[in-house]
Scaffold this motif. Structure first.
Motif, mmCIF file in Angstrom:
data_model
loop_
_atom_site.group_PDB
_atom_site.id
_atom_site.type_symbol
_atom_site.label_atom_id
_atom_site.label_comp_id
_atom_site.label_asym_id
_atom_site.label_seq_id
_atom_site.Cartn_x
_atom_site.Cartn_y
_atom_site.Cartn_z
ATOM 1 N N UNK A 1 0.836 -1.207 0.000
ATOM 2 C CA UNK A 1 0.000 0.000 0.000
ATOM 3 C C UNK A 1 0.866 1.251 0.000
ATOM 4 N N UNK A 2 1.946 1.224 0.764
ATOM 5 C CA UNK A 2 2.837 2.386 0.815
ATOM 6 C C UNK A 2 3.529 2.586 -0.533
ATOM 7 N N UNK A 3 3.964 1.500 -1.163
ATOM 8 C CA UNK A 3 4.607 1.602 -2.470
ATOM 9 C C UNK A 3 3.626 2.108 -3.523
ATOM 10 N N UNK B 1 11.936 5.496 2.440
ATOM 11 C CA UNK B 1 11.767 4.041 2.432
ATOM 12 C C UNK B 1 12.992 3.347 3.020
ATOM 13 N N UNK B 2 14.184 3.861 2.747
ATOM 14 C CA UNK B 2 15.405 3.256 3.300
ATOM 15 C C UNK B 2 15.438 3.403 4.819
ATOM 16 N N UNK B 3 14.976 4.557 5.330
ATOM 17 C CA UNK B 3 14.923 4.737 6.783
ATOM 18 C C UNK B 3 13.905 3.805 7.416
ATOM 19 N N UNK B 4 12.758 3.644 6.762
ATOM 20 C CA UNK B 4 11.667 2.853 7.338
ATOM 21 C C UNK B 4 11.853 1.354 7.137
ATOM 22 N N UNK B 5 12.272 0.928 5.949
ATOM 23 C CA UNK B 5 12.301 -0.488 5.606
ATOM 24 C C UNK B 5 13.688 -1.102 5.653
ATOM 25 N N UNK B 6 14.724 -0.306 5.789
ATOM 26 C CA UNK B 6 16.075 -0.839 5.804
ATOM 27 C C UNK B 6 16.685 -0.832 4.415
#
Length: 121
Positions: free
Chosen positions: A40-42, A104-109
């Protein structure tokens, strides 16, 4: 000293198996990592980029049409407005994509590569 046994001597075997299953389920629930659903976020990122691209073109079209009406230069104002709007929307989409990637990198790694597909056509 008394030794502690897992099952009581008069406890049926099925009951012992049921209790063991419950304990295993409880252990799995405690140790399992919650999987996150990023679809959903993507999708919202994609819709935001499409909105930026289409919005820039329409704003440029509107401004170009307004210039055509005021300066009586039809259709050159609209053509220039659409081209300018398209250029600005591309610039804004690239900037937005960079911000979304950092978020996204901060949230998902870190990004992980997909496994190689060994099948050849």
């Amino acid at each position: 000293m008394t030794s502690r046994r897992m099952t009581q001597p008069d406890e049926p075997r099925d009951e012992a198996l049921r209790r063991l299953d419950q304990r295993a389920d409880a252990l799995e629930a405690r140790t399992a990592r919650a999987t996150q659903e990023h679809g959903a976020k993507a999708a919202s990122y994609g819709y935001r980029l499409i909105g930026v691209l289409i919005g820039g073109v329409f704003v440029g079209l509107g401004l170009g049409a307004a210039i055509d009406v005021i300066a009586k230069t039809a259709p050159w104002g609209m053509i220039a407005g659409v081209l300018l709007g398209f250029g600005v929307s591309i610039w804004m989409a690239v900037r937005s994509a960079q911000q979304m990637t950092a978020e996204a990198a901060r949230e998902w790694g870190p990004v992980r590569d997909l496994p190689l597909d060994d099948e050849e056509d």
